[in-house]
Design a protein around this motif. Structure first.
Motif, mmCIF file in Angstrom:
data_model
loop_
_atom_site.group_PDB
_atom_site.id
_atom_site.type_symbol
_atom_site.label_atom_id
_atom_site.label_comp_id
_atom_site.label_asym_id
_atom_site.label_seq_id
_atom_site.Cartn_x
_atom_site.Cartn_y
_atom_site.Cartn_z
ATOM 1 N N GLN A 195 2.412 -55.074 -38.111
ATOM 2 C CA GLN A 195 2.505 -54.129 -39.220
ATOM 3 C C GLN A 195 2.613 -52.696 -38.696
ATOM 4 O OE1 GLN A 195 -0.730 -54.270 -42.018
ATOM 5 N NE2 GLN A 195 0.117 -52.656 -43.322
ATOM 6 N N VAL A 196 3.709 -52.024 -39.022
ATOM 7 C CA VAL A 196 3.884 -50.605 -38.698
ATOM 8 C C VAL A 196 3.575 -49.817 -39.964
ATOM 9 C CG1 VAL A 196 5.476 -48.822 -37.895
ATOM 10 C CG2 VAL A 196 5.607 -51.141 -36.935
ATOM 11 N N ALA A 197 2.381 -49.253 -40.010
ATOM 12 C CA ALA A 197 1.890 -48.626 -41.236
ATOM 13 C C ALA A 197 2.454 -47.228 -41.434
ATOM 14 C CB ALA A 197 0.366 -48.558 -41.207
ATOM 15 N N LEU A 198 2.889 -46.601 -40.351
ATOM 16 C CA LEU A 198 3.346 -45.216 -40.437
ATOM 17 C C LEU A 198 4.416 -44.986 -39.381
ATOM 18 C CD1 LEU A 198 2.487 -42.541 -41.966
ATOM 19 C CD2 LEU A 198 1.134 -41.997 -39.938
ATOM 20 N N PHE A 199 5.533 -44.400 -39.801
ATOM 21 C CA PHE A 199 6.578 -43.958 -38.862
ATOM 22 C C PHE A 199 6.915 -42.534 -39.256
ATOM 23 C CE2 PHE A 199 11.018 -43.378 -37.513
ATOM 24 C CZ PHE A 199 10.925 -43.744 -36.179
ATOM 25 N N GLU A 200 6.542 -41.589 -38.401
ATOM 26 C CA GLU A 200 6.611 -40.190 -38.829
ATOM 27 C C GLU A 200 6.891 -39.268 -37.650
ATOM 28 O OE1 GLU A 200 3.656 -37.125 -41.188
ATOM 29 O OE2 GLU A 200 3.919 -39.179 -41.894
ATOM 30 N N GLY A 201 7.629 -38.185 -37.932
ATOM 31 C CA GLY A 201 7.908 -37.178 -36.916
ATOM 32 C C GLY A 201 6.910 -36.042 -36.974
ATOM 33 N N ILE A 202 6.629 -35.468 -35.815
ATOM 34 C CA ILE A 202 5.827 -34.249 -35.724
ATOM 35 C C ILE A 202 6.699 -33.168 -35.092
ATOM 36 C CG2 ILE A 202 3.657 -35.531 -35.521
ATOM 37 C CD1 ILE A 202 3.664 -34.834 -32.515
ATOM 38 N N ASN A 203 6.278 -31.937 -35.228
ATOM 39 C CA ASN A 203 7.052 -30.831 -34.686
ATOM 40 C C ASN A 203 6.615 -30.520 -33.261
ATOM 41 O OD1 ASN A 203 8.542 -30.327 -37.107
ATOM 42 N ND2 ASN A 203 6.721 -29.336 -37.961
ATOM 43 N N ALA A 204 7.538 -30.683 -32.315
ATOM 44 C CA ALA A 204 7.236 -30.347 -30.930
ATOM 45 C C ALA A 204 6.905 -28.863 -30.836
ATOM 46 C CB ALA A 204 8.429 -30.684 -30.042
ATOM 47 N N GLY A 205 5.878 -28.556 -30.067
ATOM 48 C CA GLY A 205 5.490 -27.165 -29.879
ATOM 49 C C GLY A 205 4.372 -26.699 -30.787
ATOM 50 N N ASP A 206 4.042 -27.494 -31.841
ATOM 51 C CA ASP A 206 2.907 -27.130 -32.686
ATOM 52 C C ASP A 206 1.603 -27.235 -31.894
ATOM 53 O OD1 ASP A 206 4.555 -26.690 -34.807
ATOM 54 O OD2 ASP A 206 3.841 -28.357 -36.044
ATOM 55 N N SER A 207 0.592 -26.540 -32.371
ATOM 56 C CA SER A 207 -0.700 -26.572 -31.678
ATOM 57 C C SER A 207 -1.774 -27.317 -32.450
ATOM 58 C CB SER A 207 -1.184 -25.141 -31.391
ATOM 59 O OG SER A 207 -1.321 -24.420 -32.609
ATOM 60 N N ASP A 208 -1.458 -27.710 -33.684
ATOM 61 C CA ASP A 208 -2.458 -28.371 -34.523
ATOM 62 C C ASP A 208 -1.826 -29.585 -35.205
ATOM 63 O OD1 ASP A 208 -4.466 -29.158 -36.205
ATOM 64 O OD2 ASP A 208 -4.565 -27.282 -37.361
ATOM 65 N N TYR A 209 -2.307 -30.770 -34.822
ATOM 66 C CA TYR A 209 -1.800 -32.011 -35.408
ATOM 67 C C TYR A 209 -2.850 -32.697 -36.275
ATOM 68 C CZ TYR A 209 2.100 -31.325 -32.228
ATOM 69 O OH TYR A 209 3.188 -30.795 -31.576
ATOM 70 N N SER A 210 -3.779 -31.888 -36.819
ATOM 71 C CA SER A 210 -4.869 -32.471 -37.611
ATOM 72 C C SER A 210 -4.345 -33.158 -38.867
ATOM 73 C CB SER A 210 -5.898 -31.406 -37.978
ATOM 74 O OG SER A 210 -5.292 -30.331 -38.675
ATOM 75 N N MET A 233 1.659 -35.181 -26.688
ATOM 76 C CA MET A 233 0.785 -36.336 -26.484
ATOM 77 C C MET A 233 -0.612 -35.884 -26.087
ATOM 78 S SD MET A 233 0.363 -39.560 -26.619
ATOM 79 C CE MET A 233 0.579 -41.193 -25.904
ATOM 80 N N GLY A 234 -0.696 -34.902 -25.220
ATOM 81 C CA GLY A 234 -1.994 -34.393 -24.803
ATOM 82 C C GLY A 234 -2.799 -33.858 -25.978
ATOM 83 N N LEU A 235 -2.126 -33.117 -26.856
ATOM 84 C CA LEU A 235 -2.816 -32.580 -28.034
ATOM 85 C C LEU A 235 -3.221 -33.682 -29.002
ATOM 86 C CD1 LEU A 235 -0.734 -29.355 -28.780
ATOM 87 C CD2 LEU A 235 -3.104 -29.478 -27.970
ATOM 88 N N LEU A 236 -2.345 -34.657 -29.204
ATOM 89 C CA LEU A 236 -2.688 -35.775 -30.088
ATOM 90 C C LEU A 236 -3.925 -36.506 -29.578
ATOM 91 C CD1 LEU A 236 0.876 -37.230 -30.817
ATOM 92 C CD2 LEU A 236 -0.690 -36.256 -32.519
ATOM 93 N N LEU A 237 -3.975 -36.767 -28.289
ATOM 94 C CA LEU A 237 -5.128 -37.457 -27.710
ATOM 95 C C LEU A 237 -6.407 -36.644 -27.893
ATOM 96 C CD1 LEU A 237 -3.435 -38.670 -24.412
ATOM 97 C CD2 LEU A 237 -4.529 -40.186 -26.067
ATOM 98 N N ARG A 238 -6.332 -35.343 -27.555
ATOM 99 C CA ARG A 238 -7.531 -34.510 -27.614
ATOM 100 C C ARG A 238 -8.015 -34.320 -29.046
ATOM 101 N NH1 ARG A 238 -6.400 -28.818 -25.871
ATOM 102 N NH2 ARG A 238 -6.596 -28.229 -28.063
ATOM 103 N N GLN A 239 -7.071 -34.012 -29.952
ATOM 104 C CA GLN A 239 -7.472 -33.734 -31.324
ATOM 105 C C GLN A 239 -7.909 -34.990 -32.059
ATOM 106 O OE1 GLN A 239 -4.238 -31.389 -32.973
ATOM 107 N NE2 GLN A 239 -4.552 -29.754 -31.466
#
Length: 373
Positions: A195-210, A233-239
């Motif tokens: 099951q793929v519950a979410l397929f979504e793009g994020i904006n490269a260069g953003d600082s907040d992925y909350s 990826m680093g920000l996603l992991l940390r946040q």
């Protein structure tokens, strides 16, 4: 100083055993390294530079190719699609007939028509998007790395058979490389009944992925695949860690960069990443690995040996047919070249006939190990 045995090993590794080793170099062969030397992805340029430079140093120490020494010229495209054609035109204007690079898929796709139309042989060690070559009928564009539709299935197979999550989210950076490989993984997971519950793009260069992390929480996912590069990826992991989201995260070779540790901190522990197989562990590459280590370079990074192999391919072509890019392109389409990756050959659109991607687990000390689950 190079011992006779060591020199023989190096010459064999470079495929230059038949080259004129002791002739003075009255002319030079220029190879451009087209890579990011500015911007957020310079680490990938550093990897490519290490590989190409080591290959050229060894070739020149062995007398060059057909009596000619090799000279490297660095061109910066910042891994940006808009800068790809600018760098390509600089290569053409400098009358350079061979390129190792471009490094990133977006810049490669944008620049490829110029290189192909102008008869410049391009061997990219790192651009994995199928869109670079699919349906283009290019004659001068080659890779020494597999495509996303080879890498994506490797990732999906691991997720299905080893990680075995209940519900997956697939994120991407909306760019050629990241969205392409994320789509490949999503499609393979769906075919396997995951099951793929979410397929979504994020904006490269953003600082907040909350906001996206909140969506991941709401969707109840227990595994996240991200298509893109290490800064995001680093920000996603940390946040995610800071916001209490306890999920396993996985990405392609674009996240496999030591800089991800500085961004993610301890949250990087256990990150999964698909990378080219560790060709530095092959005993046949011992002399080449030593050459890297002697210069304090890392032969086990994502792109060092694919870049070394790209250089080997170009030099093999020049050795076989002379310093003529059109003839070198003809040669590579027909040849099997012995490289640090093993014997490589290309199909009619310049893609490798086979390539080995493997899954590794990343650690907070910057090391990696083969992933078991």
């Amino acid at each position: 100083m190079t011992t006779p045995f060591r020199m023989h090993s190096v010459i064999a590794a470079l495929g230059l055993a038949g080259a004129a080793l002791l002739l003075p170099a009255h002319a030079q062969i220029k190879i451009a390294m087209v890579m990011p030397t500015t911007g957020p992805l310079t680490q990938y340029g550093d990897m490519v530079k290490e590989g190409v430079t080591t290959a050229v140093e060894l070739a020149n120490a062995a007398g060059g190719v057909n009596g000619k020494k090799i000279e490297l010229v660095s061109m910066d495209d910042a891994c940006e699609p808009k800068q790809g054609p600018v760098a390509a035109n600089r290569v053409v204007n400098a009358k350079i007939g061979y390129v190792v690079g471009p490094v990133c898929s977006g810049a490669s796709i944008a620049a490829a028509p110029i290189y192909n139309n102008e008869g410049v042989v391009v061997v990219t060690p790192s651009a994995t998007s199928p869109a670079l070559t699919d349906g283009k009928n290019y004659h001068f564009i080659f890779r020494t790395i597999g495509r996303d539709d080879q890498q994506g299935p490797s990732a999906a197979k691991f997720i299905v058979e080893k990680a075995k999550p209940k519900k997956v989210a697939v994120l991407h950076d909306k760019q050629s490389y990241g969205q392409g490989i994320a789509s490949s993984v999503r499609d393979d997971l769906k075919k396997a009944g995951v099951q793929v519950a979410l397929f979504e793009g994020i904006n490269a260069g953003d600082s907040d992925y909350s906001a996206v992390i909140t969506k991941l929480k709401s969707a109840g996912v227990d595994f996240v695949y991200y298509g893109g590069y290490h800064p995001e990826m680093g920000l996603l992991l940390r946040q995610a860690n800071e916001q209490g989201l306890k999920v396993r995260m996985m990405g392609p070779e674009g996240v496999g960069n030591p800089e991800v540790n500085a961004i993610a901190g301890p949250a990087v522990e256990g990150m999964l990443v698909t990378l080219p197989a560790d060709f530095s562990a092959n005993p046949k590459n011992a002399a080449v690995v030593k050459a890297f280590q002697d210069k304090k370079r890392n032969p086990s990074g994502a792109f060092q040996l694919t870049s070394f192999a790209a250089t080997q391919a170009i030099l093999d072509g020049i050795k076989a047919v002379g310093d003529d890019p059109a003839k070198v392109a003809d040669h590579l389409h027909k040849a099997t070249v012995e490289t640090v990756l093993g014997p490589v050959s290309w199909n009619k659109q310049g893609d490798l006939n086979s390539f080995d991607f493997q899954v590794f687990e990343w650690h907070k000390d910057g090391s990696k190990s083969p992933a078991a689950k």
